[in-house]
Every structure is written in structure tokens, then in C-alpha cells.
Write a protein that holds these residues in place. Structure first.
Motif, PDB file in Angstrom:
ATOM      1  N   GLY A   1      70.910  78.039  34.377  1.00 26.06           N
ATOM      2  CA  GLY A   1      69.864  78.929  34.872  1.00 26.06           C
ATOM      3  C   GLY A   1      70.326  79.915  35.920  1.00 26.06           C
ATOM      4  O   GLY A   1      69.564  80.806  36.313  1.00 26.06           O
ATOM      5  N   PHE A   2      71.558  79.764  36.388  1.00 21.80           N
ATOM      6  CA  PHE A   2      72.076  80.654  37.437  1.00 21.80           C
ATOM      7  C   PHE A   2      73.465  81.170  37.030  1.00 21.80           C
ATOM      8  O   PHE A   2      74.480  80.778  37.606  1.00 21.80           O
ATOM      9  CB  PHE A   2      72.145  79.929  38.782  1.00 21.80           C
ATOM     10  N   PRO A   3      73.525  82.048  36.046  1.00 22.17           N
ATOM     11  CA  PRO A   3      74.819  82.538  35.555  1.00 22.17           C
ATOM     12  C   PRO A   3      75.543  83.358  36.613  1.00 22.17           C
ATOM     13  O   PRO A   3      74.913  83.958  37.499  1.00 22.17           O
ATOM     14  CB  PRO A   3      74.426  83.402  34.353  1.00 22.17           C
ATOM     15  N   PRO A   4      76.866  83.409  36.535  1.00 27.57           N
ATOM     16  CA  PRO A   4      77.629  84.163  37.539  1.00 27.57           C
ATOM     17  C   PRO A   4      77.330  85.657  37.525  1.00 27.57           C
ATOM     18  O   PRO A   4      77.541  86.335  38.536  1.00 27.57           O
ATOM     19  CB  PRO A   4      79.085  83.882  37.151  1.00 27.57           C
ATOM     20  N   THR A   5      76.816  86.154  36.404  1.00 31.12           N
ATOM     21  CA  THR A   5      76.512  87.588  36.320  1.00 31.12           C
ATOM     22  C   THR A   5      75.379  87.992  37.253  1.00 31.12           C
ATOM     23  O   THR A   5      75.198  89.191  37.502  1.00 31.12           O
ATOM     24  CB  THR A   5      76.164  87.975  34.875  1.00 31.12           C
TER      25      THR A   5
ATOM     26  N   ALA B   1      82.761  77.241  37.098  1.00 28.19           N
ATOM     27  CA  ALA B   1      82.302  77.514  35.734  1.00 28.19           C
ATOM     28  C   ALA B   1      82.858  76.475  34.779  1.00 28.19           C
ATOM     29  O   ALA B   1      83.984  76.007  34.950  1.00 28.19           O
ATOM     30  CB  ALA B   1      82.734  78.917  35.286  1.00 28.19           C
ATOM     31  N   GLY B   2      82.070  76.123  33.777  1.00 29.26           N
ATOM     32  CA  GLY B   2      82.545  75.203  32.760  1.00 29.26           C
ATOM     33  C   GLY B   2      82.603  73.768  33.225  1.00 29.26           C
ATOM     34  O   GLY B   2      83.440  72.989  32.777  1.00 29.26           O
ATOM     35  N   GLU B   3      81.677  73.374  34.118  1.00 29.46           N
ATOM     36  CA  GLU B   3      81.582  71.976  34.546  1.00 29.46           C
ATOM     37  C   GLU B   3      80.358  71.355  33.888  1.00 29.46           C
ATOM     38  O   GLU B   3      80.466  70.602  32.918  1.00 29.46           O
ATOM     39  CB  GLU B   3      81.479  71.872  36.068  1.00 29.46           C
TER      40      GLU B   3
ATOM     41  N   SER C   1      79.411  79.968  30.225  1.00 30.70           N
ATOM     42  CA  SER C   1      79.633  80.081  31.666  1.00 30.70           C
ATOM     43  C   SER C   1      81.066  80.516  31.955  1.00 30.70           C
ATOM     44  O   SER C   1      81.319  81.367  32.823  1.00 30.70           O
ATOM     45  CB  SER C   1      79.333  78.742  32.347  1.00 30.70           C
ATOM     46  N   ILE C   2      82.014  79.948  31.214  1.00 33.07           N
ATOM     47  CA  ILE C   2      83.424  80.320  31.389  1.00 33.07           C
ATOM     48  C   ILE C   2      83.647  81.770  30.963  1.00 33.07           C
ATOM     49  O   ILE C   2      84.315  82.544  31.656  1.00 33.07           O
ATOM     50  CB  ILE C   2      84.327  79.367  30.585  1.00 33.07           C
ATOM     51  N   TRP C   3      83.080  82.124  29.820  1.00 33.30           N
ATOM     52  CA  TRP C   3      83.245  83.490  29.297  1.00 33.30           C
ATOM     53  C   TRP C   3      82.707  84.523  30.274  1.00 33.30           C
ATOM     54  O   TRP C   3      83.354  85.531  30.564  1.00 33.30           O
ATOM     55  CB  TRP C   3      82.532  83.597  27.946  1.00 33.30           C
ATOM     56  N   GLU C   4      81.506  84.276  30.822  1.00 29.60           N
ATOM     57  CA  GLU C   4      80.935  85.217  31.783  1.00 29.60           C
ATOM     58  C   GLU C   4      81.799  85.311  33.043  1.00 29.60           C
ATOM     59  O   GLU C   4      82.020  86.401  33.573  1.00 29.60           O
ATOM     60  CB  GLU C   4      79.519  84.797  32.161  1.00 29.60           C
ATOM     61  N   ALA C   5      82.266  84.166  33.520  1.00 27.02           N
ATOM     62  CA  ALA C   5      83.061  84.155  34.749  1.00 27.02           C
ATOM     63  C   ALA C   5      84.324  84.995  34.606  1.00 27.02           C
ATOM     64  O   ALA C   5      84.707  85.725  35.525  1.00 27.02           O
ATOM     65  CB  ALA C   5      83.433  82.723  35.122  1.00 27.02           C
TER      66      ALA C   5
ATOM     67  N   LEU D   1      89.281  79.327  37.533  1.00 23.06           N
ATOM     68  CA  LEU D   1      88.039  78.671  37.145  1.00 23.06           C
ATOM     69  C   LEU D   1      87.881  77.371  37.919  1.00 23.06           C
ATOM     70  O   LEU D   1      88.751  76.493  37.860  1.00 23.06           O
ATOM     71  CB  LEU D   1      88.031  78.360  35.643  1.00 23.06           C
ATOM     72  N   GLY D   2      86.786  77.258  38.673  1.00 19.12           N
ATOM     73  CA  GLY D   2      86.460  76.018  39.340  1.00 19.12           C
ATOM     74  C   GLY D   2      86.001  74.999  38.321  1.00 19.12           C
ATOM     75  O   GLY D   2      84.940  75.147  37.729  1.00 19.12           O
TER      76      GLY D   2
END
Length: 354
Positions: free
Chosen positions: A182-186, A206-208, A214-218, A227-228
Motif C-alpha cells: 500500500g505504500f510503494p516507493p514511487t 523492497a522485496g521483503e 516493489s523491487i521493480w519500482e525501487a 535493495l534493502g
């Protein structure tokens, strides 16, 4: 695994740590003492041993959201300059005692304003604590801060500006954290674009708890250098051991570009991102030669240390000392530190230590 089960040779190895949360690594005894001094009366236990056990058990829920709730108590005793300085100093000392020679420790300045501090005063207090901890440890460790903005809040650009302002004073970069769903990095694109214009470093959780989108957007929208966690990148790889075990386009991009994965095995077990150390994707990703690093995430909540994470990988996933050396050099190569300083730590400390 208890401290007594960690072999001395593992503890003695030089370590590089990229993903460690300041508010997730307090000593239980310090929380008890600071709570008493400040009048904070909501702790679930009033002695250090019971409190440490409560943190581990509460975090061991299989839910990232429940895991994050434990931070209410640690953050509550990090609201004055003296408290922040003490916590940061002890953090550096504890990491140095565990053989960590370089660490990037992250925290969210916006979570430490309830006592009346400004964002700048928060950063300066933590920086002072890290410098004190380095000195007390005989300069056996270099600690840099990462300033974190919260995904659900609206201060990311302000925090990014703070990271740029203090980058010559012990702040190495920027991060966003908090619940992914619900809270994308974008949502924080302005902050990331600002950081890129300022030639500043940043990583993104991202990606946890959330997957490949989420990884793709980050990476592709926000430009993350690291990537965290990134553990869910395995969702873009074919079934293990089968003829179709091949990398999808995103996984191939991450590997080809050598994008570092800040992986935290014990923490992932608690949040449900992995089922066991033996089956944790970190080993498969290591074998596929992704830029894997080993990290603690939250030492208090996971009851862990870098030595413990390494020992678990040796005992339960078949890692060797050569594997530990490789991921340690990976981490140092990926640090938000000038190239010559990274190289000096690798050549003068890490390689001779292995």
C-alpha cells in the motif's frame, strides 16, 4: 543459538554491515534505564532479561506489521539528545565488539521529535554518538548513518535534503522503510529524483513483505543503488534444480548490474519472508552469484549479531569461510563510502582477516 555456540574464529572475522536499524539494536538494559529516567511506564517488562526475551518473542510473529510494532518501545526512549547519543555510542561499541569493521546504521529522524528536538538536532546527536562509540572502541570500526524516511509519511524530501546537508559529517545516504503493501516507493519519487541530482547515495527497502513489483519500482522508477532485503527476487527465478531454472528479466537485470542485496536471514524468518536458514534464498542467490550481503536488520528483535548470522549460515546452510569472505567483500564494495576508503578497508583489514 546462544552466544556460547558462536565459534571464536567466526567472531574474530572482520565484518561489514550495511543494513542495521539503530532503534532495533538497543541493549535491553539501556531501554530499562532510559525508561526509568524519562518516566516512560509502558514497557512490557521492567528487567533487562525479561524485556529482551519479550522483544524477541513479540517479533517472532511471521508478520512484518506486528514486527514493526515492537519499535514503539525502543523509539520511546530515544527522544532526547542525550538518549540518542548514548544509544548510538553503544551501537558502535557493540558492533565493534562483534568484529564489525564497517557499518551503516539507519534510523528515521522524524521518529525522534516528541521531546522537542529538531531534525537537525536528532542527526547531530546520533552523529556525536557514533563518533564517541568509534573512539571508545579504539577506532576499530567506522560507522556511517543512513537517514530513513517512513513510507507512510510525507517527509521524504525533507529527510533527503537532511541527508545531503550532513553527508560530509557522517551521513552516508538515504533510505525508506516501513510496511511495503500500500505504500510503494514511487510515492517518494520527488525525494529520489532530488538525491540523484545531488549525486547522493540511497537504498530502498523492497522485496521483503511485498514481491517483484516493489523491487521493480525501487530500481527502475526510483533508481535504488541497493535493495534493502530484496529476498523476493527469487520469485523471478525458475524452480531450483529443474531444467527451467533460469532468471527472469528483472532477476537478470539485478544480477547483471550487480545491485547489492542487503539480506537479513534471521529477520526474514520472523517476518515470514523465509521458512528456515537452511532454505533461505540467500544461499541460492549466493550460488547464482548475485551481489549478496549478510546483515542483522534489528539485533534486539532478532536476538542476533553479525557473528550469529554467519554461524547460522555455516551450521544450517553449509556456508564456508570463503563464502563469508566473499559476502563481506561484497558488502564493502557496496558501501556508501568513497572508493579509496572502501578499498583500504578491503585490502588492509578484511582480506588479511580472512
Amino acid at each position: 543459538m546462544s552466544d556460547s555456540q558462536i565459534r571464536p574464529e567466526i567472531r574474530a572475522l572482520p565484518k561489514a554491515l550495511l543494513h542495521d536499524h539503530l532503534d532495533g539494536g538497543l541493549r535491553p538494559a539501556t531501554i530499562v534505564e532510559l525508561a526509568q529516567e524519562s518516566g516512560y511506564d509502558a514497557l512490557p517488562a521492567d528487567d533487562a532479561e525479561s524485556l529482551g526475551r519479550w522483544f524477541r518473542e513479540a517479533a517472532d510473529s511471521g508478520s512484518l506489521e506486528r514486527y514493526l510494532e515492537t519499535f514503539e518501545h525502543s523509539v520511546a526512549v530515544m527522544q532526547t539528545a542525550d538518549q540518542l547519543r548514548r544509544v548510538a555510542s553503544e551501537c558502535a561499541q557493540d558492533l565493534a565488539a562483534d568484529g564489525v569493521v564497517y557499518a551503516e546504521v539507519r534510523y528515521a529522524p522524524e521518529q525522534h521529535l516528541e521531546g522537542g528536538l529538531t531534525l537537525e538536532e536528532v542527526v547531530e546527536a546520533v552523529n556525536a554518538g557514533f563518533r564517541e562509540g568509534e573512539q571508545v572502541s579504539g577506532d576499530r570500526i567506522v560507522v556511517r548513518a543512513l537517514l530513513t524516511a517512513m513510507r507512510h509519511a510525507a517527509k521524504s524530501t525533507e529527510i533527503a535534503q537532511l541527508a545531503v546537508r550532513y553527508r560530509g559529517e557522517g551521513v552516508a545516504g538515504f533510505d525508506i522503510a516501513g510496511a511495503e503493501a500500500g505504500f510503494p516507493p514511487t510515492r517518494h519519487l520527488d525525494a529520489f529524483e532530488y538525491l540523484q541530482r545531488e549525486n547522493a547515495h540511497f537504498t530502498i527497502h523492497a522485496g521483503e513483505a511485498f514481491g517483484l513489483p516493489s523491487i521493480w519500482e525501487a530500481i527502475q522508477w526510483c533508481g535504488a543503488e541497493r535493495l534493502g532485503h530484496g529476498v523476493r527476487i527469487v520469485d523471478d527465478i525458475g524452480e531450483f534444480g529443474k531444467p527451467d531454472e533460469k532468471l527472469g528479466l528483472l532477476a537478470a537485470y539485478v544480477r547483471d548490474r550487480r545491485i547489492p542485496l542487503e539480506m537479513c536471514p534471521s529477520s526474514n524468518l520472523q517476518t515470514g519472508a523465509a521458512e528456515s536458514i537452511a532454505d533461505h534464498p540467500i544461499t541460492r542467490l549466493k550460488d547464482l552469484r548475485f551481489r549478496v550481503t549478510v546483515n542483522t536488520d534489528n539485533r534486539l528483535m532478532s536476538g542476533t549479531s553479525m557473528s550469529r548470522e554467519m554461524q547460522l549460515l555455516v551450521d544450517e546452510a553449509g556456508w564456508t569461510v570463503d563464502d563469508l569472505r566473499w559476502v563481506t567483500i561484497n558488502a564493502m564494495k557496496s558501501a556508501f563510502l568513497p572508493f579509496d576508503e572502501r578499498l583500504a578497508i578491503i585490502d588492509d583489514i578484511i582480506k588479511p582477516g580472512y
